[in-house]
Write an enzyme that holds these catalytic residues in place. Sequence first.
Site, PDB file in Angstrom:
ATOM      1  CB  THR A 146      -6.615  15.929   3.702  1.00 29.09           C
ATOM      2  OG1 THR A 146      -7.617  15.951   4.726  1.00 29.09           O
ATOM      3  CG2 THR A 146      -5.263  15.725   4.346  1.00 29.09           C
ATOM      4  CD  GLU A 193      -2.081  13.534   4.483  1.00 28.95           C
ATOM      5  OE1 GLU A 193      -2.122  13.631   3.234  1.00 28.95           O
ATOM      6  OE2 GLU A 193      -3.036  13.096   5.148  1.00 28.95           O
ATOM      7  CE  LYS A 206     -10.880  -4.646   5.980  1.00 33.90           C
ATOM      8  NZ  LYS A 206     -11.428  -3.342   6.362  1.00 33.90           N
ATOM      9  CD1 TRP A 211      -9.171  -7.229   3.335  1.00 35.51           C
ATOM     10  CD2 TRP A 211      -7.154  -6.602   2.606  1.00 35.51           C
ATOM     11  NE1 TRP A 211      -8.522  -6.661   4.383  1.00 35.51           N
ATOM     12  CE2 TRP A 211      -7.277  -6.275   3.963  1.00 35.51           C
ATOM     13  CE3 TRP A 211      -5.974  -6.290   1.945  1.00 35.51           C
ATOM     14  CZ2 TRP A 211      -6.256  -5.647   4.667  1.00 35.51           C
ATOM     15  CZ3 TRP A 211      -4.958  -5.681   2.629  1.00 35.51           C
ATOM     16  CH2 TRP A 211      -5.103  -5.359   3.998  1.00 35.51           C
TER      17      TRP A 211
HETATM   18  P1  ADP Z   1      -7.877  12.691   0.799  1.00 37.43           P
HETATM   19  O1  ADP Z   1      -7.050  11.685   1.546  1.00 37.43           O
HETATM   20  O2  ADP Z   1      -8.865  13.392   1.665  1.00 37.43           O
HETATM   21  O3  ADP Z   1      -8.455  12.185  -0.506  1.00 37.43           O
HETATM   22  P2  ADP Z   1      -5.668  13.840  -0.621  1.00 37.43           P
HETATM   23  O4  ADP Z   1      -6.125  14.754  -1.676  1.00 37.43           O
HETATM   24  O5  ADP Z   1      -4.451  14.168   0.110  1.00 37.43           O
HETATM   25  O6  ADP Z   1      -6.852  13.816   0.393  1.00 37.43           O
HETATM   26  O7  ADP Z   1      -5.592  12.415  -1.285  1.00 37.43           O
HETATM   27  C1  ADP Z   1      -4.565  11.475  -1.128  1.00 37.43           C
HETATM   28  C2  ADP Z   1      -5.056  10.117  -1.531  1.00 37.43           C
HETATM   29  O8  ADP Z   1      -5.487  10.104  -2.903  1.00 37.43           O
HETATM   30  C3  ADP Z   1      -4.019   9.028  -1.476  1.00 37.43           C
HETATM   31  O9  ADP Z   1      -3.843   8.553  -0.169  1.00 37.43           O
HETATM   32  C4  ADP Z   1      -4.610   7.973  -2.409  1.00 37.43           C
HETATM   33  O10 ADP Z   1      -5.604   7.202  -1.766  1.00 37.43           O
HETATM   34  C5  ADP Z   1      -5.284   8.807  -3.472  1.00 37.43           C
HETATM   35  N1  ADP Z   1      -4.421   8.900  -4.668  1.00 37.43           N
HETATM   36  C6  ADP Z   1      -3.582   9.906  -4.981  1.00 37.43           C
HETATM   37  N2  ADP Z   1      -2.967   9.669  -6.150  1.00 37.43           N
HETATM   38  C7  ADP Z   1      -3.411   8.475  -6.604  1.00 37.43           C
HETATM   39  C8  ADP Z   1      -3.143   7.676  -7.757  1.00 37.43           C
HETATM   40  N3  ADP Z   1      -2.304   8.072  -8.703  1.00 37.43           N
HETATM   41  N4  ADP Z   1      -3.782   6.490  -7.863  1.00 37.43           N
HETATM   42  C9  ADP Z   1      -4.640   6.080  -6.917  1.00 37.43           C
HETATM   43  N5  ADP Z   1      -4.946   6.789  -5.811  1.00 37.43           N
HETATM   44  C10 ADP Z   1      -4.335   7.978  -5.653  1.00 37.43           C
END
Ligand code: ADP
Length: 529
Positions: free
Chosen positions: A179, A323, A428, A433
């Site tokens: 990630t 994931e 918060k 929220w």
């Molecule tokens: P990290 O969690 O370290 O950023 P990832 O690259 O796997 O690693 O990112 C996944 C996260 O990116 C998601 O859990 C979400 O928070 C965000 N995300 C992915 N696509 C979108 C989207 N289209 N709109 C908003 N947030 C997004």
Amino acid sequence: MSELPLTLSLVLRRASRMGGSKWVVTALREGAERRTWAQVAERALRLCGALKRLGVRPGERVATFGWNHHQHLELLLGVPQLGACVHPINVRLHPDDVVHVSREAEDAVVFVDASLTPLLAEVRARLPHVRHWVVMGEEGEVAPSFMGAPRYEELIAGEAPLEGLSEVDERTPASLCYTSGTTGRPQGVEYSHRALVLHAMGALMVDSMAVSERDVVLPLAPFFHASGWGLPYSTAFAGATLVLPGPRLDAGSVAHLIERERVTLAAAVPTVWNAFEPVLREGKHELSSLRRILCGGAPLPMRTIQRFAEHGISFLHAWGMTELAPSGTMARAREEGSPEERLAPLALQGAAVPGIELRVVDSEGRELPWDGASVGELEARGLWGASRYFKGSEGERFRAGWLRTGDVATLDAQGALRIVDRTKDLVKSGGEWISSVELENHLMAHPGVKEVAVIAVPHEHWGERPVAVVVRQPESRVSFEELVEHLRPRVARWWLPDAAHFVAELPKTATGKVDKKALRRVYARSHAT
Ligand code: ADP
């Protein structure tokens, strides 16, 4: 019925047979390198021979440290054929994180771009587990400590394509991706052959990315980010032409590449497309081939969607995660209605793609109604969803077969997902929220704002309060008071940020997301007003 295993050899065979007249193109500083898929597949099998000669055994990891190009693609396709696992390391990681992920993965061999050898030279001494280093790519100076390392082309030159490879079990890990570490330390996810094949098939579905044989696909998302969103595999499976950008990801180079190669589908995070505005405005490039842009990884501002719509280019808005390899949902524009009605679905993240299941739960893990209003934590599972992290860290993220995404969201009656925030980025205030994402969306709609991040800062009375960190448009002098006036009719009064900090640029994480952890460190002093 047949139980033909779901392995990447299925993808490789199809690419080589169906893609005989389709190309893999890598952009070079001058011109391009072009090979048919059949040639790419043959070279990937020669690479297998070379890796075997180097002593790589099934179950071991072969890492890459490079941009998107031919040789890197051959590694993604070739290494898994041996039963070994390809580990693309994020070249933008902090050196300490590079050491962490490579040690955890115990990479046996590392393939590194010549131009990136100076970066690895800094940490090489801390990676004693690496048995062989190989230099890829022709561009760039090789750092002195890598001068003696073999070059990729030398390595495969004398090899015959490896024949008679025994079929690996479909559950064997084919690839290891981490990630981006936006909210914590990077976590490794092992993609099995089965998951990658199913993900590639999923991407071919019309309600997903709809990759077809007629496409010319440009993955700007780097291979070290969930295998370039799986596009190398789905493009190979579709037998479509694949265009690889190399290291040049600036808007001008990308526009030139789209025009020259007649790209039909390009994929990148919102920051890349936001930076495209001047190219669209100047209108110097003929972009009519580009039918759709795949965008995800972070919230996609409506203003960006509208700018491209004015030029006849539509977005596919995806939500995904490392994931999930990474495809989770897909939103696309409506085909009918006024311009606003057509674009409206893109404001949401869209419905789960077939093969992925979603639900929103409350703090006790109880499922909430699909009413577009009930806010809770998003959970996901599916045919290409992880069930644990590599080496088992952060086990609490997996609960009864579901992945706790760390995203705060709603689902509506049509199944459309709306990401409200990430649990760690929510503000918060007084026990209630505030969505930083929603405030950012409204602020981005102000013509004086180029980029913005809203973060929580500690507050003596309210616990936390929102503060905006803003990058103004070049000519703009917009003030905090004007931004508050802009927000006033759009959000509740207690949502209005307490302050704005104007900065030249926002810090970004290794995947181009705004680094809110860094911003919180800088602006965390308490606001007592
Ligand atoms: P990290 O969690 O370290 O950023 P990832 O690259 O796997 O690693 O990112 C996944 C996260 O990116 C998601 O859990 C979400 O928070 C965000 N995300 C992915 N696509 C979108 C989207 N289209 N709109 C908003 N947030 C997004």
